[in-house]
Each structure stands twice: as structure tokens, then as C-alpha cells.
Design a protein around this motif. Structure first.
Motif, PDB file in Angstrom:
ATOM      1  N   ILE A 122       4.238   2.648  -7.345  1.00 56.90           N
ATOM      2  CA  ILE A 122       4.134   2.261  -8.752  1.00 56.90           C
ATOM      3  C   ILE A 122       4.902   0.972  -8.998  1.00 56.90           C
ATOM      4  O   ILE A 122       5.865   0.656  -8.308  1.00 56.90           O
ATOM      5  N   ASP A 123       4.453   0.241 -10.017  1.00 56.58           N
ATOM      6  CA  ASP A 123       5.213  -0.908 -10.504  1.00 56.58           C
ATOM      7  C   ASP A 123       6.322  -0.406 -11.425  1.00 56.58           C
ATOM      8  O   ASP A 123       6.210   0.661 -12.040  1.00 56.58           O
ATOM      9  N   SER A 124       7.376  -1.192 -11.550  1.00 63.66           N
ATOM     10  CA  SER A 124       8.522  -0.770 -12.350  1.00 63.66           C
ATOM     11  C   SER A 124       8.148  -0.514 -13.803  1.00 63.66           C
ATOM     12  O   SER A 124       8.718   0.355 -14.455  1.00 63.66           O
ATOM     13  N   ARG A 134      -5.006  -2.133  -1.223  1.00 59.46           N
ATOM     14  CA  ARG A 134      -3.831  -1.624  -1.922  1.00 59.46           C
ATOM     15  C   ARG A 134      -4.250  -0.963  -3.224  1.00 59.46           C
ATOM     16  O   ARG A 134      -5.185  -1.398  -3.884  1.00 59.46           O
ATOM     17  N   ALA A 135      -3.568   0.121  -3.578  1.00 57.18           N
ATOM     18  CA  ALA A 135      -3.772   0.787  -4.860  1.00 57.18           C
ATOM     19  C   ALA A 135      -2.400   1.150  -5.404  1.00 57.18           C
ATOM     20  O   ALA A 135      -1.658   1.898  -4.769  1.00 57.18           O
ATOM     21  N   VAL A 136      -2.060   0.607  -6.565  1.00 51.55           N
ATOM     22  CA  VAL A 136      -0.720   0.781  -7.126  1.00 51.55           C
ATOM     23  C   VAL A 136      -0.841   1.105  -8.612  1.00 51.55           C
ATOM     24  O   VAL A 136      -1.647   0.504  -9.326  1.00 51.55           O
ATOM     25  N   ILE A 137      -0.035   2.046  -9.085  1.00 55.21           N
ATOM     26  CA  ILE A 137       0.003   2.345 -10.516  1.00 55.21           C
ATOM     27  C   ILE A 137       0.698   1.192 -11.235  1.00 55.21           C
ATOM     28  O   ILE A 137       1.865   0.906 -10.979  1.00 55.21           O
ATOM     29  N   ALA A 138      -0.036   0.537 -12.125  1.00 50.99           N
ATOM     30  CA  ALA A 138       0.490  -0.624 -12.841  1.00 50.99           C
ATOM     31  C   ALA A 138       1.040  -0.265 -14.209  1.00 50.99           C
ATOM     32  O   ALA A 138       1.912  -0.953 -14.741  1.00 50.99           O
TER      33      ALA A 138
END
Length: 212
Positions: free
Chosen positions: A61-63, A142-146
Motif C-alpha cells: 500500500i501507499d502511505s 505491479r498492483a498497489v493500494i493507492a
């Protein structure tokens, strides 16, 4: 009558399939095709998260999404962030392939009404022009929770996908009018999935799409 029954069976299967990739809880294994196992890659920077968030995920996840994730975990302790991201990748592939094929029934089961309407309009325009898409999702890099939020019981999680897609458009005769069968194009999408927590429906559905 037989056709209506068949559509109901297909819809039920798709709902079960979506539950298997987005609706499972922590501790349940999630089978994924071998070609999807390239992602997600870790976020480049270190994210300093609080203990309750750290316990349920290895920082995909992103901050800026930490507060929303913390709220969702608090409302539904069984929520597993890493498994959600894995499932989001599978849903990304399923929805893209359904859109490319013009599979409206699949899209209706996987998306909210507004998103479905947009997909349906695009498919109809493509059909009017006699065009078909011969696209292929080569890889999800890539797959990231934004972002993540919880308003009442309505949870929304935005996932940023970095992927390679081979995109080809053909006319009614099958001739290539755009794209290439040899080259994959880098794409960066921001998809938001939504779900009402603490209901009988465990499925997350695509609620918004945008460029990342």
C-alpha cells in the motif's frame, strides 16, 4: 425460458468466481494462474504503518491509504490486504478480458451499474463500427493500494495497476486497423473497488476507472 435460466446460471457462476478472488478472508488459499505471479512487486519506498495494519499485510500500500485501510480492518477484522491485492489482480484480468470480448453478462456481475453502463456504451460503439479487439494482458508488473476509505459501511479501495498489454483492433474482415500483435504497451490504471461491509454480499465490484 431456457435462455433466461442459462443467463441466471452464468451470473451465479461469475458471482461465485468474483467471491473466490476478492471475497475470501484471511487464512484461505487463493489460487492464481502462473502468468499472474509476476505481481505485485513491493512498493519502492518503506511505509511506516501502525501495528494493526502491519499485522494484516506486507505493505502492498501507499502511505496515503493507511488511514482508510485501518478503518476497514477495524470494521471487518477478517479483511486481508495482501489477499485483496491478489484478488484485485485476478479481477483486473477478468474484467479486461470480458470487455475486450464484449461479454456484457460477465461485466454486469463484476462492476457497479455506472461502470457497467460505460463499458456497455463502449462495446455498443465498437459493434456499430464493426470493430473487434484482439487484446492480451501480457503481465501485471505491479498492483498497489493507492487509496482507501470507509464511509458508514461503504468501503472503497483504489488499486494502481502497472501492466503490459498487447492491443490490436481489427475491422469486420479481420484486418488490423490499429495496434500490433508483436509489441506490448505499458499501461497505468487506477481502479476503485467498492463493497458494503457487514452484509450478506462478500463481493467487491469495480466502481471507478481512471488513468494512474
Amino acid at each position: 425460458m431456457f435462455y433466461a435460466i442459462l443467463l441466471m446460471m452464468v451470473a451465479a457462476f461469475l458471482a461465485l468466481r468474483l467471491y473466490s478472488v476478492l471475497g475470501k478472508r484471511s487464512g484461505e488459499p487463493l489460487a492464481r494462474p502462473a502468468e499472474e505471479r509476476v505481481g505485485p512487486k513491493p512498493v519502492a519506498r518503506t511505509v511506516d504503518v501502525t501495528p494493526e495494519v502491519r499485522d494484516v499485510q506486507p505493505r502492498p500500500i501507499d502511505s496515503g491509504a493507511e488511514g482508510g485501510i485501518r478503518a476497514i480492518v477495524g470494521a471487518e477484522p477478517g479483511f486481508d490486504v495482501t489477499q485483496f491485492v491478489d484478488g484485485a489482480q485476478a479481477a483486473y484480468r477478468m474484467i479486461l478480458e470480458a470487455f475486450w470480448k464484449g461479454d456484457r453478462e460477465a461485466l454486469r456481475a463484476l462492476t457497479t451499474e455506472d461502470v457497467y453502463a460505460s463499458f456497455d456504451e463502449a462495446i455498443a460503439a465498437r459493434e456499430t463500427d464493426g470493430l473487434t479487439l484482439d487484446n492480451r494482458l501480457v503481465s501485471i508488473e505491479r498492483a498497489v493500494i493507492a487509496d482507501a476509505s470507509l464511509a458508514g459501511r461503504e468501503a472503497r479501495i483504489a488499486v494502481r495497476f502497472d501492466a503490459d498489454i498487447a492491443a490490436v483492433t481489427r475491422d469486420a474482415e479481420g484486418n488490423v486497423v490499429a495496434g500490433s500483435t508483436d509489441d506490448a504497451v505499458e499501461t497505468h490504471d487506477l481502479w476503485t473497488f467498492a463493497r458494503t461491509l457487514k452484509t450478506g454480499d462478500p463481493n467487491w465490484r469495480l466502481a471507478d476507472t481512471d488513468d494512474a
